[in-house]
Motif scaffolding. Structure first.
Motif, PDB file in Angstrom:
ATOM      1  N   LYS A   1       3.599  -0.787  10.360  1.00  0.00           N
ATOM      2  CA  LYS A   1       2.568   0.217  10.667  1.00  0.00           C
ATOM      3  C   LYS A   1       3.041   1.165  11.769  1.00  0.00           C
ATOM      4  O   LYS A   1       2.542   2.270  11.885  1.00  0.00           O
ATOM      5  CB  LYS A   1       1.264  -0.457  11.129  1.00  0.00           C
ATOM      6  CG  LYS A   1       0.747  -1.550  10.224  1.00  0.00           C
ATOM      7  CD  LYS A   1       0.408  -1.073   8.840  1.00  0.00           C
ATOM      8  CE  LYS A   1      -0.123  -2.214   7.987  1.00  0.00           C
ATOM      9  NZ  LYS A   1      -0.064  -1.943   6.567  1.00  0.00           N
TER      10      LYS A   1
ATOM     11  N   TYR B   1      -1.162  -7.308  12.188  1.00  0.00           N
ATOM     12  CA  TYR B   1      -0.475  -6.226  11.456  1.00  0.00           C
ATOM     13  C   TYR B   1      -0.652  -4.853  12.094  1.00  0.00           C
ATOM     14  O   TYR B   1       0.233  -4.015  11.993  1.00  0.00           O
ATOM     15  CB  TYR B   1      -0.952  -6.207   9.990  1.00  0.00           C
ATOM     16  CG  TYR B   1      -2.412  -5.862   9.854  1.00  0.00           C
ATOM     17  CD1 TYR B   1      -3.396  -6.748  10.255  1.00  0.00           C
ATOM     18  CD2 TYR B   1      -2.816  -4.640   9.345  1.00  0.00           C
ATOM     19  CE1 TYR B   1      -4.730  -6.426  10.161  1.00  0.00           C
ATOM     20  CE2 TYR B   1      -4.153  -4.303   9.235  1.00  0.00           C
ATOM     21  CZ  TYR B   1      -5.098  -5.202   9.650  1.00  0.00           C
ATOM     22  OH  TYR B   1      -6.419  -4.872   9.561  1.00  0.00           O
TER      23      TYR B   1
ATOM     24  N   GLN C   1      -2.644  -9.947  -0.625  1.00  0.00           N
ATOM     25  CA  GLN C   1      -1.240 -10.354  -0.665  1.00  0.00           C
ATOM     26  C   GLN C   1      -1.011 -11.839  -0.377  1.00  0.00           C
ATOM     27  O   GLN C   1      -0.090 -12.430  -0.904  1.00  0.00           O
ATOM     28  CB  GLN C   1      -0.392  -9.486   0.258  1.00  0.00           C
ATOM     29  CG  GLN C   1      -0.534  -9.744   1.733  1.00  0.00           C
ATOM     30  CD  GLN C   1       0.655  -9.122   2.512  1.00  0.00           C
ATOM     31  OE1 GLN C   1       1.638  -8.713   1.929  1.00  0.00           O
ATOM     32  NE2 GLN C   1       0.540  -9.073   3.820  1.00  0.00           N
ATOM     33  N   TYR C   2      -1.895 -12.457   0.427  1.00  0.00           N
ATOM     34  CA  TYR C   2      -1.614 -13.855   0.764  1.00  0.00           C
ATOM     35  C   TYR C   2      -1.694 -14.767  -0.462  1.00  0.00           C
ATOM     36  O   TYR C   2      -0.931 -15.715  -0.589  1.00  0.00           O
ATOM     37  CB  TYR C   2      -2.596 -14.366   1.821  1.00  0.00           C
ATOM     38  CG  TYR C   2      -2.641 -13.551   3.080  1.00  0.00           C
ATOM     39  CD1 TYR C   2      -1.483 -13.280   3.789  1.00  0.00           C
ATOM     40  CD2 TYR C   2      -3.848 -13.046   3.556  1.00  0.00           C
ATOM     41  CE1 TYR C   2      -1.535 -12.522   4.941  1.00  0.00           C
ATOM     42  CE2 TYR C   2      -3.893 -12.296   4.704  1.00  0.00           C
ATOM     43  CZ  TYR C   2      -2.744 -12.031   5.390  1.00  0.00           C
ATOM     44  OH  TYR C   2      -2.790 -11.291   6.525  1.00  0.00           O
TER      45      TYR C   2
ATOM     46  N   SER D   1      -6.876  -9.708   2.585  1.00  0.00           N
ATOM     47  CA  SER D   1      -5.743  -9.046   1.961  1.00  0.00           C
ATOM     48  C   SER D   1      -5.338  -9.813   0.705  1.00  0.00           C
ATOM     49  O   SER D   1      -5.129 -11.021   0.775  1.00  0.00           O
ATOM     50  CB  SER D   1      -4.592  -9.026   2.956  1.00  0.00           C
ATOM     51  OG  SER D   1      -3.439  -8.579   2.324  1.00  0.00           O
TER      52      SER D   1
ATOM     53  N   PRO E   1       0.837  -1.191   0.000  1.00  0.00           N
ATOM     54  CA  PRO E   1       0.000   0.000   0.000  1.00  0.00           C
ATOM     55  C   PRO E   1       0.875   1.245   0.000  1.00  0.00           C
ATOM     56  O   PRO E   1       1.679   1.435   0.888  1.00  0.00           O
ATOM     57  CB  PRO E   1      -0.767  -0.110   1.322  1.00  0.00           C
ATOM     58  CG  PRO E   1       0.050  -1.012   2.171  1.00  0.00           C
ATOM     59  CD  PRO E   1       0.889  -1.859   1.282  1.00  0.00           C
TER      60      PRO E   1
ATOM     61  N   THR F   1      -6.838 -12.361  10.617  1.00  0.00           N
ATOM     62  CA  THR F   1      -6.498 -11.069  11.229  1.00  0.00           C
ATOM     63  C   THR F   1      -7.523 -10.805  12.350  1.00  0.00           C
ATOM     64  O   THR F   1      -8.378  -9.929  12.232  1.00  0.00           O
ATOM     65  CB  THR F   1      -6.552  -9.939  10.164  1.00  0.00           C
ATOM     66  OG1 THR F   1      -7.777 -10.048   9.414  1.00  0.00           O
ATOM     67  CG2 THR F   1      -5.398 -10.021   9.205  1.00  0.00           C
TER      68      THR F   1
ATOM     69  N   SER G   1       4.884  -6.798  12.556  1.00  0.00           N
ATOM     70  CA  SER G   1       6.067  -6.104  12.021  1.00  0.00           C
ATOM     71  C   SER G   1       6.048  -4.646  12.447  1.00  0.00           C
ATOM     72  O   SER G   1       5.079  -4.173  13.062  1.00  0.00           O
ATOM     73  CB  SER G   1       6.078  -6.196  10.495  1.00  0.00           C
ATOM     74  OG  SER G   1       5.102  -5.326   9.941  1.00  0.00           O
TER      75      SER G   1
ATOM     76  N   VAL H   1       5.674  -9.305   7.946  1.00  0.00           N
ATOM     77  CA  VAL H   1       4.639 -10.343   7.903  1.00  0.00           C
ATOM     78  C   VAL H   1       4.739 -11.102   6.578  1.00  0.00           C
ATOM     79  O   VAL H   1       4.518 -12.311   6.509  1.00  0.00           O
ATOM     80  CB  VAL H   1       3.250  -9.677   8.050  1.00  0.00           C
ATOM     81  CG1 VAL H   1       2.133 -10.654   7.754  1.00  0.00           C
ATOM     82  CG2 VAL H   1       3.084  -9.074   9.445  1.00  0.00           C
ATOM     83  N   THR H   2       5.111 -10.383   5.544  1.00  0.00           N
ATOM     84  CA  THR H   2       5.185 -10.981   4.215  1.00  0.00           C
ATOM     85  C   THR H   2       6.128 -12.186   4.217  1.00  0.00           C
ATOM     86  O   THR H   2       5.777 -13.268   3.735  1.00  0.00           O
ATOM     87  CB  THR H   2       5.670  -9.920   3.211  1.00  0.00           C
ATOM     88  OG1 THR H   2       4.796  -8.799   3.320  1.00  0.00           O
ATOM     89  CG2 THR H   2       5.673 -10.441   1.789  1.00  0.00           C
TER      90      THR H   2
HETATM   91  C1  LIG Z   1      -3.282  -7.502   6.334  1.00  0.00           C
HETATM   92  C2  LIG Z   1      -1.846  -7.074   6.295  1.00  0.00           C
HETATM   93  N1  LIG Z   1      -0.932  -7.825   6.875  1.00  0.00           N
HETATM   94  C3  LIG Z   1       0.368  -7.465   6.896  1.00  0.00           C
HETATM   95  C4  LIG Z   1       0.800  -6.302   6.309  1.00  0.00           C
HETATM   96  C5  LIG Z   1       2.221  -5.858   6.443  1.00  0.00           C
HETATM   97  O1  LIG Z   1       3.134  -6.648   5.812  1.00  0.00           O
HETATM   98  P1  LIG Z   1       4.662  -6.417   6.137  1.00  0.00           P
HETATM   99  O2  LIG Z   1       4.859  -6.621   7.591  1.00  0.00           O
HETATM  100  O3  LIG Z   1       5.364  -7.469   5.327  1.00  0.00           O
HETATM  101  O4  LIG Z   1       5.056  -5.061   5.697  1.00  0.00           O
HETATM  102  C6  LIG Z   1      -0.106  -5.511   5.646  1.00  0.00           C
HETATM  103  C7  LIG Z   1       0.370  -4.306   4.974  1.00  0.00           C
HETATM  104  O5  LIG Z   1      -0.308  -3.553   4.383  1.00  0.00           O
HETATM  105  C8  LIG Z   1      -1.465  -5.888   5.656  1.00  0.00           C
HETATM  106  O6  LIG Z   1      -2.393  -5.123   5.075  1.00  0.00           O
END
Ligand SMILES: Cc1ncc(COP(=O)(O)O)c(C=O)c1O
Length: 482
Positions: free
Chosen positions: A315, A285, A212-213, A210, A105, A250, A312, A184-185
């Motif tokens: 934020k 997160y 990203q997963y 999210s 983001p 989450t 992490s 978290v990634t």
């Molecule tokens: C749901 C969620 N988890 C984790 C993260 C953070 O990931 P990271 O700790 O890898 O930056 C985000 C970042 O936007 C998120 O939206």
């Protein structure tokens, strides 16, 4: 030449934010937006571009800027031109993997108001305190600590994190079970790889959730199995029926709906994990930020053998630090550490030592308090602006984190038309639909990130949003009268 017909005008909306950039930066912003659109595959090879006159007219910019952008990108090989044949996207450009850009983001340049969800205020990064911690570490770090680090992380940092996570989040955090990782990634990627190697083909993810997963698991091995949510958390029946034995959640502040899992659902989730000898992955997160009461403790504290906890500094400090942690059940520790070792031999030692010192000396707690104050004020500003300028809008989810859901009544829609109008006005918002969710009926749920915007910018952004909705309504009334 083979070329496809003009894409629908929506495609050119990609350029609208750049067109509303300040005059001095506009030409460059247009070139960047066009280049990005071609690279990311949003404009496919062969796509024919409108004439410079038409595009300039649509975007409300001078024709010279468009001609210049076409010439520059043609020279770079992104576009091609033929005499009398117009301009089209070159065939040799390889599109980036779809979706990759969406993972991080970050507010877009040139937009008048960007409510991207998940970005902290980077100007709150505590530069002076961080610099002092860096100086302290450089002065005191023994030479041998500059060798290859322990892949689990510096013992000093793991000890500091164990104390912090136990105190702030109720995590049962033995330093031996903490693995320092790149956010978290990386934590979720490591878990995906290890669980896949153990024969788990699918891992559950929340839907909406999210994006990203799914991307992470596509590289790590297992399939992401989308599981529905209701207003208490993951719905248990589909989870039980899915056959998965691990699920990413989450629970403290669901992304994106903003609910907190109910106590009953937290208990049912843990019952399920025990029954299937499975694992709940708890992505905490933004769990530190709660504005109406003390944050609910981490799920992991209730059953550390069935929950893997991750968080992490993305934020609380800055996502660019790429520092996070994973606390795993005993039986998984060795395999996770082995994967981490072969992936990158551990996180940079200096950064870890700086974070350790920062936590030990109370600077991290101070930073959290500072962000908490700022973000609470911004959330309040968002709610007040919505009430003042978009009456009837419902703000849902708990008072926590960096984003809220604002559901606009149907009269501000239809959704598609409103989103198009907002893009044209330089107001960037993501609908809940973007994350796999939607509202009942024709209401319009938007995911609004507020933490990176000052209260004044939030109010201004909502005013722009309201004006766009009113203009749409006005145009509709006119067209039905005609
Ligand atoms: C749901 C969620 N988890 C984790 C993260 C953070 O990931 P990271 O700790 O890898 O930056 C985000 C970042 O936007 C998120 O939206």
């Amino acid at each position: 030449m083979t070329s496809s017909p003009n894409p629908p005008s929506a495609a050119w909306e990609l350029l609208v934010p750049a067109a509303s950039a300040p005059a001095r930066a506009r030409g460059r912003a247009l070139q960047e937006a066009l280049r990005d659109a071609v690279r990311a595959g949003r404009l496919a090879p062969g796509t024919r571009l409108p004439s410079s006159r038409d595009l300039a007219g649509d975007l409300g910019v001078s024709r010279g800027l468009i001609t210049e952008a076409y010439e520059q990108l043609t020279a770079e090989g992104y576009l091609r031109t033929g005499r009398g044949a117009g301009t089209w996207v070159g065939a040799a450009v390889r599109a980036a993997a779809p979706g990759v850009r969406d993972l991080a983001p970050r507010p877009s340049a040139g937009v008048r108001a960007d409510f991207v969800a998940g970005s902290p205020d980077l100007s709150l990064f505590p530069r002076a305190a961080w610099a002092a911690a860096q100086r302290g570490v450089l002065a005191e770090l023994p030479h041998q600590d500059l060798g290859y680090p322990d892949p689990r992380g510096l013992p000093r940092l793991r000890t500091a994190l164990a104390e912090l996570l136990a105190r702030r989040r109720g995590v049962v955090a033995d330093p031996e079970r903490i693995i320092v990782c790149s956010g978290v990634t990386q934590a979720v990627t490591l878990l995906g790889i290890v669980l896949h190697a153990r024969g788990q083909d699918g891992i559950g993810v929340e839907s909406p959730g999210s994006p990203q997963y799914e991307e992470l698991f596509a590289t790590a091995g297992p399939r992401a199995v989308r599981l529905p949510m209701d207003d208490e958390g993951l719905v248990m029946e589909p989870l039980r029926g899915s056959g998965v034995r691990a699920v990413v959640t989450t629970p403290s502040h669901h992304f994106p709906s903003g609910i907190a899992y109910s106590a009953a659902r937290r208990a049912h989730l843990l019952d399920w994990a025990r029954e299937v000898d499975g694992l709940v992955v708890e992505d905490d997160y933004d769990g530190d930020f709660r504005y109406d009461r003390a944050p609910v403790g981490a799920l992991q504290g209730l059953d550390p053998e069935h929950v893997a906890y991750t968080g992490s500094v993305s934020k609380s400090l800055a996502p660019g630090l790429r520092l996070g942690w994973l606390v795993v059940p005993d039986g998984l520790t060795e395999e996770i550490v082995a994967r981490k070792r072969y992936m990158d031999l551990g996180n940079p030692a200096l950064d870890q030592a700086v974070l350790a010192r920062f936590v030990e000396r109370g600077d991290y707690d101070r930073q959290l308090r500072r962000c908490q104050r700022a973000y609470k004020e911004r959330r309040d500003a968002l709610a007040a602006a919505l009430e003042a300028h978009l009456p009837g809008t419902e703000v849902s989810g708990i008072a926590a984190g960096l984003h809220a859901i604002a559901t606009l009544p149907a009269r501000y829609g239809p959704q598609e038309a409103l989103l198009r109008k907002l893009a044209a006005c330089g107001v960037a918002v993501r609908p809940l639909r973007h994350y796999g969710g939607d509202a009942a009926g024709d209401a319009i749920p938007l995911v609004l990130g507020y933490a990176h915007l000052t209260p004044a910018r939030i109010t201004e952004g909502i005013r722009l949003l309201a004006r766009a909705a009113q203009e749409l309504d006005h145009a509709r009334v006119h067209s039905t009268r005609r």
